[in-house]
Design a protein around this motif. Sequence first.
Motif, PDB file in Angstrom:
ATOM      1  N   PHE A 194      -3.580  -1.971 -10.561  1.00 18.47           N
ATOM      2  CA  PHE A 194      -3.820  -2.670  -9.270  1.00 18.47           C
ATOM      3  C   PHE A 194      -4.536  -4.035  -9.609  1.00 18.47           C
ATOM      4  CE2 PHE A 194      -3.570   1.399  -7.493  1.00 18.47           C
ATOM      5  CZ  PHE A 194      -2.671   1.374  -6.465  1.00 18.47           C
TER       6      PHE A 194
ATOM      7  N   PHE B 190     -13.192  -7.495  -4.560  1.00 16.27           N
ATOM      8  CA  PHE B 190     -13.722  -6.096  -4.823  1.00 16.27           C
ATOM      9  C   PHE B 190     -12.862  -5.197  -5.928  1.00 16.27           C
ATOM     10  CE2 PHE B 190     -14.893  -7.304  -0.622  1.00 16.27           C
ATOM     11  CZ  PHE B 190     -16.337  -7.259  -0.810  1.00 16.27           C
ATOM     12  N   ASN B 191     -12.675  -5.941  -6.971  1.00 21.01           N
ATOM     13  CA  ASN B 191     -11.665  -5.306  -8.061  1.00 21.01           C
ATOM     14  C   ASN B 191     -12.649  -4.368  -8.954  1.00 21.01           C
ATOM     15  OD1 ASN B 191      -8.847  -5.742  -8.277  1.00 21.01           O
ATOM     16  ND2 ASN B 191      -9.239  -7.842  -8.150  1.00 21.01           N
TER      17      ASN B 191
ATOM     18  N   ASP C  47      -1.910  14.701  -2.333  1.00 24.67           N
ATOM     19  CA  ASP C  47      -3.221  13.651  -2.683  1.00 24.67           C
ATOM     20  C   ASP C  47      -3.304  13.622  -4.198  1.00 24.67           C
ATOM     21  OD1 ASP C  47      -4.870  11.671  -1.644  1.00 24.67           O
ATOM     22  OD2 ASP C  47      -6.320  13.083  -2.556  1.00 24.67           O
ATOM     23  N   ASN C  48      -3.491  14.857  -4.688  1.00 23.43           N
ATOM     24  CA  ASN C  48      -3.782  14.936  -6.156  1.00 23.43           C
ATOM     25  C   ASN C  48      -2.690  14.396  -7.049  1.00 23.43           C
ATOM     26  OD1 ASN C  48      -6.464  15.905  -6.076  1.00 23.43           O
ATOM     27  ND2 ASN C  48      -6.147  17.995  -6.181  1.00 23.43           N
TER      28      ASN C  48
ATOM     29  N   LEU D 122     -12.043   1.676  -4.328  1.00 22.14           N
ATOM     30  CA  LEU D 122     -11.591   0.972  -5.214  1.00 22.14           C
ATOM     31  C   LEU D 122     -11.347   2.232  -6.453  1.00 22.14           C
ATOM     32  CD1 LEU D 122     -10.532  -1.285  -7.285  1.00 22.14           C
ATOM     33  CD2 LEU D 122     -13.005  -1.315  -7.710  1.00 22.14           C
TER      34      LEU D 122
ATOM     35  N   LEU E  39      -7.938   3.560  -8.062  1.00 21.76           N
ATOM     36  CA  LEU E  39      -7.548   3.516  -9.717  1.00 21.76           C
ATOM     37  C   LEU E  39      -7.206   5.062 -10.173  1.00 21.76           C
ATOM     38  CD1 LEU E  39     -10.320   0.956 -10.612  1.00 21.76           C
ATOM     39  CD2 LEU E  39      -7.619   0.738 -10.611  1.00 21.76           C
TER      40      LEU E  39
ATOM     41  N   PRO F  61      -9.252   3.680 -15.628  1.00 20.53           N
ATOM     42  CA  PRO F  61      -8.118   4.573 -15.183  1.00 20.53           C
ATOM     43  C   PRO F  61      -7.850   5.503 -16.448  1.00 20.53           C
ATOM     44  CG  PRO F  61      -7.561   2.353 -14.872  1.00 20.53           C
ATOM     45  CD  PRO F  61      -8.886   2.380 -15.469  1.00 20.53           C
TER      46      PRO F  61
ATOM     47  N   THR G  71      -2.714  10.585  -6.949  1.00 17.95           N
ATOM     48  CA  THR G  71      -3.872  10.108  -7.580  1.00 17.95           C
ATOM     49  C   THR G  71      -3.711  10.091  -8.881  1.00 17.95           C
ATOM     50  OG1 THR G  71      -5.399  11.185  -5.878  1.00 17.95           O
ATOM     51  CG2 THR G  71      -6.351  10.326  -7.787  1.00 17.95           C
TER      52      THR G  71
ATOM     53  N   PHE H 249      -6.595  -6.395  -6.994  1.00 16.10           N
ATOM     54  CA  PHE H 249      -6.658  -6.845  -5.625  1.00 16.10           C
ATOM     55  C   PHE H 249      -7.289  -8.156  -5.647  1.00 16.10           C
ATOM     56  CE2 PHE H 249      -7.359  -2.260  -5.748  1.00 16.10           C
ATOM     57  CZ  PHE H 249      -6.185  -1.921  -4.986  1.00 16.10           C
TER      58      PHE H 249
ATOM     59  N   HIS I  34       0.805  -1.211  -0.071  1.00 12.56           N
ATOM     60  CA  HIS I  34       0.058   0.093   0.013  1.00 12.56           C
ATOM     61  C   HIS I  34       0.714   1.318   0.065  1.00 12.56           C
ATOM     62  CE1 HIS I  34      -3.418  -2.581   1.882  1.00 12.56           C
ATOM     63  NE2 HIS I  34      -3.433  -2.406   0.472  1.00 12.56           N
TER      64      HIS I  34
ATOM     65  N   LEU J 259      -1.018   4.297  -1.715  1.00  7.04           N
ATOM     66  CA  LEU J 259      -2.271   4.424  -1.308  1.00  7.04           C
ATOM     67  C   LEU J 259      -2.457   4.614   0.116  1.00  7.04           C
ATOM     68  CD1 LEU J 259      -3.483   0.909  -3.031  1.00  7.04           C
ATOM     69  CD2 LEU J 259      -4.397   3.273  -3.406  1.00  7.04           C
ATOM     70  N   ASP J 260      -1.341   4.463   0.689  1.00  2.00           N
ATOM     71  CA  ASP J 260      -1.140   4.688   2.278  1.00  2.00           C
ATOM     72  C   ASP J 260       0.079   5.643   2.223  1.00  2.00           C
ATOM     73  OD1 ASP J 260      -1.955   4.993   4.798  1.00  2.00           O
ATOM     74  OD2 ASP J 260      -1.918   2.722   5.033  1.00  2.00           O
TER      75      ASP J 260
ATOM     76  N   ARG K 240      -1.256   7.305  -9.795  1.00  2.00           N
ATOM     77  CA  ARG K 240      -1.954   6.122  -9.564  1.00  2.00           C
ATOM     78  C   ARG K 240      -2.371   5.585 -11.036  1.00  2.00           C
ATOM     79  NH1 ARG K 240      -3.457   7.430  -4.097  1.00  2.00           N
ATOM     80  NH2 ARG K 240      -5.817   7.583  -4.992  1.00  2.00           N
ATOM     81  N   ARG K 241      -3.151   6.669 -11.350  1.00  2.00           N
ATOM     82  CA  ARG K 241      -3.942   6.297 -12.607  1.00  2.00           C
ATOM     83  C   ARG K 241      -3.239   6.270 -13.766  1.00  2.00           C
ATOM     84  NH1 ARG K 241      -7.981  11.385 -12.347  1.00  2.00           N
ATOM     85  NH2 ARG K 241      -6.583  13.119 -13.433  1.00  2.00           N
TER      86      ARG K 241
END
Lengths: 260, 840
Positions: A109, A114-115, A96-97, B745, B749, A129, A100, A111, A71, A76-77, A103-104
């Motif tokens: 990812f 709950f993907n 954070d922005n 999620l 993403l 994404p 984000t 998981f 994570h 994510l963390d 990440r995209r």
Amino acid sequence: MTTSTEQSLASGAPNGSGNSTAAAATQALNKTYGTGDTRVHALKNVDVAFQSGKFTAIMGPSGSGKSTLMHCLAGLDTADSGKIWIGGTEITALNDNQLTKLRRERVGFVFQAFNLVSTLTAEQNITLPIALAGGTVDKEWFRYVTSTLGLADRLTHRPHELSGGQQQRVAVARALLTRPDVIFGDEPTGNLDSKVGAEVLSLLRRSATEMGQSIIMVTHDPVAASYADRVVLMNDGALVGELERPGTEQILAALAKLGA
Amino acid sequence: MLQVALAQVKQHARRFIAVALAVVMAVGFLTATLMVNASTEASLGNSVGAGFRNADLVLSSGPDKPLDEQAAEAVADADGVAEVYVQQQTHVAFGTAGEAGYGALQNTAPSAGLDNLELIEGALPGSGEVAVDDATAERLALTVGSKLEFAPGAGMAAAEDVAASGIPATVSAIVKASKDPLMMGQPQFFGTSGFIAALADEQAPVQVRSIQLDLAAGTDTAAAKDAVAAALTAAGFAESTVNTAAEQTKEVVAGFTGGTDQLTIVLLAFALVAVLVSALVVANTFSVLIAQRTRELALLRCIGAGRGQIRRSVLVEALLVGVVASVIGVLGAVGLMAGIIAVLQGRPDTEFAALAVPPLAVAVGLVTGVVMTVLAALAPARAATTVAPLAALRPAEDVRVGNRKGKVRLGFGIALVVGGAVVLGLGALNANLLIALPGGAMSFIGLLLCATLFVPPLVTAVGALARPLGVPGKLAAVNAVRNPGRTSATATALLIGVTLVVMMMTGAQTARTAFESELSAQYPVDISIGNLAEDGGQLDEAAAETALTYDGVAAAGLITTGGYATVNGQRTGVYQLTPAQRELLQDQSLTLDADTVLLAEGSGLDTLTVTGSSGSKEFQVVEVSSFSFPPLMSSAVAEEIGVPAPAAADSEEYFSALPQLWLSVDRDLDATALMELRSELAAGLNVQDYQISGAAIERAAFNQIIDVLLLVVTGLLAVAVLIALVGVANTLSLSVLERTQESSLLRALGLTRNQLRGMLALEAVLIAGVAALIGSGLGSLYGRLGAQSALGTFTAVVPDVPWLQLAAVLAVAVVAGLLASVMPARRAARLSPVEGLATV
Ligand SMILES: Nc1ncnc2c1ncn2[C@@H]1O[C@H](COP(=O)(O)OP(=O)(O)OP(=O)(O)O)[C@@H](O)[C@H]1O
Ligand SMILES: [Mg+2]
């Protein structure tokens, strides 16, 4: 980006290619949960680098900090101290922005569960994404990825109309589509039977081999880990060793030593 | 199971806050409504009763025969009567060294038991003395011992003369000003009966306000009342009334207000709407809560909880929330009213305001709140019992609503819509509000019942508009109808308020338009100024130019006589209108050509011969549906037959041939501005106010009434809308809770925090916006039909949609939707992706 950290770690990378940029790396990473009596030191001074284009598995007993490490690596963390790089970008300094966005665009990812977004079709989930980034889908790549994953005739289905294995494959397709710097998987085959699990794993294996995709996967399953180029072992929040292209037996032996 | 219910409420207190809020508002509104009436009565009683608050019995005059000393003597001997106080009052003039004025003089009671005065200092007045109220004492710098002169109130030409020739008196006491409505707001003096008698004259006679009786200790009031009434009848005062002080207060207040009961009924109707909306919100919230607890309930069933136990557990939750919220609501209402009363008490005109908390209002508020909450939770509780124990073992997917019940409801709803529409249509056709009203109510309830038929498709359709906003837009559109039942219920709650608001707006607008077309038929122009100026001069071109200089006057024209004719046996001037002046006419469809003359309704003529200075001509008569329309012809024809000289001052036609000044004013002038303009014009043109008349002035007055009514009604309905918005926020935040994993999620993403917030905001806006949209449509229709039903017999009702107000309603709904999403969105966005994924 070449940093002193990476160089020091590159020596620890037994597969040669020491001059390639790491897909992801950490330096002196620390993370604690809770305070006082309930304080848990989930990561203790973790220094690790994951080579580009390789498939790495992280293993260790339950509670050893695998998910926490992943994570943090994936942005994510947040960690308490230490530095993290993704594809040469230090992400510990991002807000954070920016995280984000990173990440995209640069991380994928898969998981354990709950993907998928249940209200979207398989195709919409795969392109999510890119849609979020407002980019355009590389049609050819999309066709290649989905047909390789055997999803071509399942694209208009919604998640609840897909089997568990198909859902995981959709998640893999989504991760592959953006050609991210690195794909993270937290027990991506944990909910699948061994046959379907093998299907997903060989897929990941192939994307590393054929497409040069960097993959980092957390798993408890020695069979799953045997698909990887390298297995990193964790115990009690710290790295405790690693195996190069190990077989299942080898992994079991190493885990037994950890008491897992 | 009580344990489970308690734990639920305690642990998920936050989820119940919105339920409670909805109940608090409805109960508060209801209780406050019930308190308005009681407080009004108490306030008035405080004022009215001030003059006889210490009397055991109060006698008041019958309609024909005023009470007098004779009546007092008659009752003095009745059984049980100890003291008699004939309360008298007169109007007096008074003077001090520097000041003079008029005031009310009342006699003091003969005994302490009947005395109503509150002494501040000094002693009750004896002969040659007066008590004065504190406000007057302060204003005139009077102290005990000051000297005053008095004279009969109507007899003096100027108050100043009083000081020279009046009856002297010494101030013996300063008393608190009486709140008696017939004393309030003027200088108050209190003296002996003899003093009053000396000051009364024919023009300001002594009036017996009442006869107040003090009963001997231990006397039975009812018996004494009978005895006194008998004595009165025997003395010839059969029509006089005998009441206790409390009864008397009630009677006088009832005479004063007459209408407060109606006000209460109207307010109650609005409170009922609020209660209804709040019940919907409560029911919806509970069903969401139940849906979310399906697994937990199933687990309880697995370990052996019976259906009845599950249902009771949910109902206990509702009961708890209902009781707590109702108590808060009642307390809030009392607090609000106390605040309002305190403000009123601080103002001199209304310092008699009193707070009344009738036990009935409290009881009704509490009972309604609790019963409503529990009833609203019945259906969700039943749904909870249908959860199969196995559901605990299945993945948590949305549980679909039972179909059979849904179909029955839909069928019933459609039947109501169709039946109601027919009745409503009949009512509108026959212009009968009494038929239309139940029809409208029926069809509306029907529509609410089948909201699931049209709300979700509409949300989807409107949601398509959000597609250009990218993934968050698309997801918001999908999420908004993810659970159609929930969306429908949420939207319905809002729909009710919006429909009623828009209905009122449309009705008001339609009535306004209808009234305006009536007005333009009644009056030829916005403002016309006729007749002679105060100095006897006629209006002229200079007056027209002066008028034009005033703010708000758009155009002005002086119309003069172009010929003479006989209409209804009266010689009259026929005015000539230039093409430019035609623009001033209200009714722009009226045309004047070479062969027509316009006449007011009722002339009975087909043709009219108009005589000019050089000839005459026969015109076709076109009647205008207005009584105040002067005969009109075009100025071109007037030239042809020769414009005659003004009529001689002693001629028959003189007054009907005087030049008139016609004005058109800016449409946006409000009533106040118009009234100001009117007095400015009157002053500037040297005419009297009444000479200035026209459609604009009546329109403004009428519009002002409509605006105030509309404002009040909208304000009252706003409570219902507010409750519904709490519902929107609530549904959204519960849905957000349900979708925690999905939100995480999406965040993992690459959905940014702001996008997530935007997505939820969009979802709320979609639901609120569509509800407002449907409400606006329905409200317009109902308003239009309602106006047709109410006004159809008086005037032709032309549909008129208040677009601006509709736009405002939509804007408010959108903004409110945004606001409703703020809290849930903040919570959703605060969650880090990992946290959300962890709560598996
Ligand atoms: N949100 C949290 N709050 C408190 N402690 C946590 C939290 N998440 C993880 N931990 C603790 O941190 C340690 C590492 O947890 P982590 O989830 O990384 O383990 P893991 O190696 O992924 O275990 P598993 O194989 O069971 O998934 C554990 O001791 C865990 O209890
Ligand atoms: Mg884990």
